[in-house]
Design a protein around this motif. Structure first.
Motif, PDB file in Angstrom:
ATOM      1  N   ILE A 149      -0.553  -3.745   0.991  1.00  0.00           N
ATOM      2  CA  ILE A 149      -2.018  -2.950   0.922  1.00  0.00           C
ATOM      3  C   ILE A 149      -2.114  -2.191  -0.327  1.00  0.00           C
ATOM      4  O   ILE A 149      -3.392  -2.078  -1.089  1.00  0.00           O
ATOM      5  N   SER A 150      -1.056  -1.601  -0.908  1.00  0.00           N
ATOM      6  CA  SER A 150      -0.987  -0.716  -2.041  1.00  0.00           C
ATOM      7  C   SER A 150      -1.310  -1.677  -3.279  1.00  0.00           C
ATOM      8  O   SER A 150      -2.250  -1.175  -4.047  1.00  0.00           O
ATOM      9  N   ASP A 151      -0.633  -2.684  -3.302  1.00  0.00           N
ATOM     10  CA  ASP A 151      -0.878  -3.527  -4.187  1.00  0.00           C
ATOM     11  C   ASP A 151      -2.234  -4.227  -4.388  1.00  0.00           C
ATOM     12  O   ASP A 151      -2.915  -4.255  -5.447  1.00  0.00           O
ATOM     13  N   LEU A 152      -2.822  -4.734  -3.091  1.00  0.00           N
ATOM     14  CA  LEU A 152      -4.007  -4.876  -3.157  1.00  0.00           C
ATOM     15  C   LEU A 152      -5.224  -4.079  -3.427  1.00  0.00           C
ATOM     16  O   LEU A 152      -6.226  -4.391  -4.257  1.00  0.00           O
ATOM     17  N   GLU A 153      -5.159  -2.825  -3.129  1.00  0.00           N
ATOM     18  CA  GLU A 153      -6.012  -1.528  -3.504  1.00  0.00           C
ATOM     19  C   GLU A 153      -5.776  -1.447  -5.141  1.00  0.00           C
ATOM     20  O   GLU A 153      -6.984  -1.298  -5.806  1.00  0.00           O
ATOM     21  N   ARG A 154      -4.752  -1.624  -5.820  1.00  0.00           N
ATOM     22  CA  ARG A 154      -4.446  -1.375  -7.429  1.00  0.00           C
ATOM     23  C   ARG A 154      -5.220  -2.659  -7.777  1.00  0.00           C
ATOM     24  O   ARG A 154      -5.738  -2.443  -8.877  1.00  0.00           O
ATOM     25  N   GLU A 155      -5.219  -4.006  -7.425  1.00  0.00           N
ATOM     26  CA  GLU A 155      -5.689  -4.841  -7.815  1.00  0.00           C
ATOM     27  C   GLU A 155      -7.111  -4.899  -7.700  1.00  0.00           C
ATOM     28  O   GLU A 155      -8.281  -5.332  -8.618  1.00  0.00           O
ATOM     29  N   LYS A 156      -7.837  -4.257  -6.716  1.00  0.00           N
ATOM     30  CA  LYS A 156      -9.033  -4.134  -6.369  1.00  0.00           C
ATOM     31  C   LYS A 156      -9.689  -3.409  -7.419  1.00  0.00           C
ATOM     32  O   LYS A 156     -10.798  -3.452  -8.096  1.00  0.00           O
ATOM     33  N   THR A 157      -8.895  -2.181  -7.935  1.00  0.00           N
ATOM     34  CA  THR A 157      -9.548  -1.193  -8.843  1.00  0.00           C
ATOM     35  C   THR A 157      -9.586  -1.967  -9.869  1.00  0.00           C
ATOM     36  O   THR A 157     -10.816  -1.775 -10.903  1.00  0.00           O
ATOM     37  N   ASP A 158      -8.661  -2.706 -10.450  1.00  0.00           N
ATOM     38  CA  ASP A 158      -8.605  -3.200 -11.933  1.00  0.00           C
ATOM     39  C   ASP A 158      -9.773  -4.259 -11.977  1.00  0.00           C
ATOM     40  O   ASP A 158     -10.403  -4.473 -12.811  1.00  0.00           O
ATOM     41  N   VAL A 159      -9.945  -5.276 -11.137  1.00  0.00           N
ATOM     42  CA  VAL A 159     -11.078  -6.035 -10.629  1.00  0.00           C
ATOM     43  C   VAL A 159     -12.598  -5.316 -10.953  1.00  0.00           C
ATOM     44  O   VAL A 159     -13.191  -5.756 -11.720  1.00  0.00           O
ATOM     45  N   GLU A 160     -12.647  -4.041 -10.277  1.00  0.00           N
ATOM     46  CA  GLU A 160     -13.949  -3.644 -10.247  1.00  0.00           C
ATOM     47  C   GLU A 160     -14.193  -3.234 -11.751  1.00  0.00           C
ATOM     48  O   GLU A 160     -15.441  -3.048 -12.148  1.00  0.00           O
ATOM     49  N   GLU A 161     -12.938  -2.718 -12.283  1.00  0.00           N
ATOM     50  CA  GLU A 161     -13.225  -2.173 -13.560  1.00  0.00           C
ATOM     51  C   GLU A 161     -13.505  -3.151 -14.654  1.00  0.00           C
ATOM     52  O   GLU A 161     -14.548  -3.174 -15.681  1.00  0.00           O
ATOM     53  N   ASN A 162     -12.861  -4.464 -14.545  1.00  0.00           N
ATOM     54  CA  ASN A 162     -13.296  -5.648 -15.281  1.00  0.00           C
ATOM     55  C   ASN A 162     -14.685  -5.986 -14.989  1.00  0.00           C
ATOM     56  O   ASN A 162     -15.327  -6.478 -16.011  1.00  0.00           O
ATOM     57  N   ILE A 163     -15.161  -5.813 -13.731  1.00  0.00           N
ATOM     58  CA  ILE A 163     -16.474  -6.464 -13.476  1.00  0.00           C
ATOM     59  C   ILE A 163     -17.503  -5.561 -14.500  1.00  0.00           C
ATOM     60  O   ILE A 163     -18.440  -6.016 -14.890  1.00  0.00           O
ATOM     61  N   LYS A 164     -17.033  -4.315 -14.161  1.00  0.00           N
ATOM     62  CA  LYS A 164     -18.090  -3.469 -14.759  1.00  0.00           C
ATOM     63  C   LYS A 164     -18.104  -3.588 -16.477  1.00  0.00           C
ATOM     64  O   LYS A 164     -19.270  -3.520 -17.153  1.00  0.00           O
ATOM     65  N   THR A 165     -17.031  -3.833 -16.953  1.00  0.00           N
ATOM     66  CA  THR A 165     -17.002  -4.178 -18.549  1.00  0.00           C
ATOM     67  C   THR A 165     -17.608  -5.411 -18.697  1.00  0.00           C
ATOM     68  O   THR A 165     -18.442  -5.592 -19.823  1.00  0.00           O
ATOM     69  N   LEU A 166     -17.590  -6.277 -17.982  1.00  0.00           N
ATOM     70  CA  LEU A 166     -18.383  -7.608 -18.113  1.00  0.00           C
ATOM     71  C   LEU A 166     -19.708  -7.538 -18.090  1.00  0.00           C
ATOM     72  O   LEU A 166     -20.303  -8.019 -18.635  1.00  0.00           O
ATOM     73  N   ARG A 167     -20.352  -6.349 -17.017  1.00  0.00           N
ATOM     74  CA  ARG A 167     -21.494  -6.479 -16.835  1.00  0.00           C
ATOM     75  C   ARG A 167     -22.075  -5.635 -18.262  1.00  0.00           C
ATOM     76  O   ARG A 167     -23.158  -6.102 -18.550  1.00  0.00           O
ATOM     77  N   GLU A 168     -21.479  -4.831 -18.850  1.00  0.00           N
ATOM     78  CA  GLU A 168     -21.805  -4.098 -20.064  1.00  0.00           C
ATOM     79  C   GLU A 168     -21.951  -4.890 -21.222  1.00  0.00           C
ATOM     80  O   GLU A 168     -22.828  -5.186 -21.951  1.00  0.00           O
ATOM     81  N   LYS A 169     -21.111  -5.979 -21.227  1.00  0.00           N
ATOM     82  CA  LYS A 169     -20.881  -7.061 -22.463  1.00  0.00           C
ATOM     83  C   LYS A 169     -22.344  -7.792 -22.102  1.00  0.00           C
ATOM     84  O   LYS A 169     -22.846  -8.340 -23.197  1.00  0.00           O
ATOM     85  N   ASP A 170     -22.454  -8.148 -20.820  1.00  0.00           N
ATOM     86  CA  ASP A 170     -23.295  -9.238 -20.639  1.00  0.00           C
ATOM     87  C   ASP A 170     -24.587  -8.322 -21.047  1.00  0.00           C
ATOM     88  O   ASP A 170     -25.624  -9.190 -21.494  1.00  0.00           O
ATOM     89  N   ASN A 171     -25.099  -7.472 -20.761  1.00  0.00           N
ATOM     90  CA  ASN A 171     -26.134  -6.654 -20.933  1.00  0.00           C
ATOM     91  C   ASN A 171     -26.267  -6.517 -22.570  1.00  0.00           C
ATOM     92  O   ASN A 171     -27.459  -6.768 -23.174  1.00  0.00           O
ATOM     93  N   GLU A 172     -25.150  -6.093 -23.430  1.00  0.00           N
ATOM     94  CA  GLU A 172     -25.225  -6.215 -24.937  1.00  0.00           C
ATOM     95  C   GLU A 172     -25.618  -7.733 -25.437  1.00  0.00           C
ATOM     96  O   GLU A 172     -26.469  -7.747 -26.501  1.00  0.00           O
ATOM     97  N   VAL A 173     -25.024  -8.921 -24.764  1.00  0.00           N
ATOM     98  CA  VAL A 173     -25.573 -10.022 -25.428  1.00  0.00           C
ATOM     99  C   VAL A 173     -27.134 -10.406 -24.989  1.00  0.00           C
ATOM    100  O   VAL A 173     -27.730 -11.125 -25.937  1.00  0.00           O
ATOM    101  N   LYS A 174     -27.520  -9.868 -24.006  1.00  0.00           N
ATOM    102  CA  LYS A 174     -29.015 -10.278 -23.471  1.00  0.00           C
ATOM    103  C   LYS A 174     -29.633  -9.620 -24.868  1.00  0.00           C
ATOM    104  O   LYS A 174     -30.841  -9.982 -24.900  1.00  0.00           O
ATOM    105  N   GLU A 175     -29.523  -8.309 -24.918  1.00  0.00           N
ATOM    106  CA  GLU A 175     -30.193  -7.444 -25.648  1.00  0.00           C
ATOM    107  C   GLU A 175     -30.418  -8.108 -27.059  1.00  0.00           C
ATOM    108  O   GLU A 175     -31.294  -8.316 -27.852  1.00  0.00           O
TER     109      GLU A 175
END
Length: 445
Positions: A330-356
């Motif tokens: 469970i601890s490993d899954l929580e850590r991986e979940k946090t990493d995935v959320e951060e990666n999704i946030k970064t991808l959304r920011e890059k996607d907005n930059e590309v669209k602009e």
């Protein structure tokens, strides 16, 4: 532990597969049971195979009916220990006789459920000896064969009933009438076979195979010093009590042969005999029988409860280990979940930059290729223009070679154009080298 034992164990365990583990178990047993002594002796199996095995020979203290007795035993340890169980035997002295019971046969071979269910990791030598002590305290495997002289039976006086009035008591109903009871002590048993007790040799060891137990590659076995009747007289057991036991302390006399009823209980034996069987004798005998039966049932119930507790304890340990494993997962899954959320946030920011950027390019109109690349300094602009022109000249020289190959132009025209283009290309490359050196870039190859 003495150095002599260390030397014996080092020599005896030299060919054992798990010498270190076996040595630790043996040293633990020797530290608890001082009367056991290690030695290395040959062991002959039923098929004639002989192996040099370590054995522990001596006595173990066993409480029996309020007294402590030293029961002589011999424990043979296989060279595959602790993956295979040891072989235990009761070794009576000439003044003793084996009393067969549920755990010991007539030849002294010990058969315990603990040995049949031996499992590496949960079974060990010290626990086996403890279980052996508990079982022997319930059913003693040996008894003394030294019988006192039979006292004379006086004739009854006139008017007295025709029962012996001396020290010999009337046998209880259900007992063997050929073995009279003696007040104040346990009933002695005569030597088996009608001979002298000192001339009876102990039987050879029986086969070592336990029911439902795999001993690896070993067949049923007999110890070498007790090989069954090979033409020579078997080696007798020592005439004295081994390893410092007190010869004045007799071994418990058997109260009954297998399949018979006990002749008299301890309460009756402690009373002076009146020569007749009274209600008190019968009552005491019944109480003793009931007490023994209840004791056996209590022991069976306790053993069953103990086994269930062991299973529950093992299950508890497995559940605790599983809980810890799940918590780690469970601890490993929580850590991986946090990493995935951060990666999704970064991808959304890059996607907005590309669209602009795409929107800006679409609204800027037609794109001039020459203006697409913008340099930051005039030196870099000069370097970029010189490199582009040099590459264009390289392409022109290539296509001139293709034209002369296809006879599109004459040779004179080809040589004149190539000479001119090569001169320009040389000057451009020299300019590129100077620009790169001025800009601090590596030399152009």
């Amino acid at each position: 532990m003495s150095k002599n034992y260390e030397a014996i164990l080092k020599s005896a365990l030299s060919k054992y597969k798990n010498a270190d583990a076996t040595k630790r178990e043996v040293l633990n047993v020797l530290s608890r049971y001082a009367d056991l002594r290690p030695q290395s002796s040959p062991f002959v199996f039923n098929d004639g195979t002989e192996k040099q095995l370590l054995n522990l020979e001596g006595t173990i203290p066993v409480p029996y009916k309020g007294n402590n007795y030293n029961i002589p035993v011999c424990i043979w340890i296989l060279d595959t220990h602790p993956y295979n169980p040891p072989m235990a035997y009761v070794r009576p002295t000439p003044v003793m006789q084996i009393k067969p019971n549920r755990y010991v046969d007539a030849n002294g071979k010990v058969d315990l459920p603990y040995l049949r269910e031996w499992k590496h990791g949960s079974s060990d030598l010290f626990t086996m000896i403890q279980i052996l002590t508990v079982n022997f305290s319930d059913e003693c495997p040996v008894f003394s064969r030294m019988a006192p002289p039979r006292p004379p039976v006086p004739y009854p006086a006139p008017g007295q009933p025709p029962y012996p009035t001396g020290q010999i008591g009337m046998p209880m109903p259900g007992s063997n009438p050929s073995f009279p009871t003696y007040p104040g002590g346990n009933p002695p048993y005569p030597p088996q076979g009608g001979g002298s007790s000192t001339n009876i040799q102990p039987p050879p060891y029986p086969a070592s195979s336990y029911p439902n137990q795999n001993f690896g590659s070993y067949p049923p076995a007999y110890p070498a010093q007790q090989n069954a009747y090979s033409g020579s007289q078997p080696t007798p057991y020592p005439a004295s009590y081994p390893y410092g036991s007190n010869p004045q302390t007799p071994y418990p006399a058997a109260t009954s042969y297998p399949g018979t009823t006990p002749t008299v209980n301890n309460a009756v034996q402690s009373r002076p005999s009146t020569g007749t069987v009274t209600e008190a004798h019968i009552k005491a005998s019944l109480l003793s029988a009931v007490e023994d039966k209840i004791r056996r049932r209590l022991k069976e119930t306790f053993a069953q409860a103990q086994a269930e507790m062991d299973v529950l304890r093992k299950t508890q340990s497995e559940l605790v280990a599983g809980k810890e494993k799940l918590e780690r997962m469970i601890s490993d899954l929580e850590r991986e979940k946090t990493d995935v959320e951060e990666n999704i946030k970064t991808l959304r920011e890059k996607d907005n930059e590309v669209k602009e950027a795409v929107t800006k390019l679409e609204n800027s109109g037609p794109l001039d290729i020459d203006e697409a690349v913008v340099t930051t300094t005039p030196l870099y602009r000069q370097l970029l223009n010189s490199f582009a022109e040099e590459q264009a000249l390289e392409d022109a020289i290539y296509y001139l070679g293709e034209a002369i190959r296809k006879n599109v132009i004459d040779l004179d025209v080809f040589l004149k154009q190539v000479r001119e283009l090569s001169r320009q290309q040389f000057m451009l490359r020299a300019l590129i080298q100077k620009c790169r050196e001025k800009a601090g870039l590596p030399q152009f190859s």
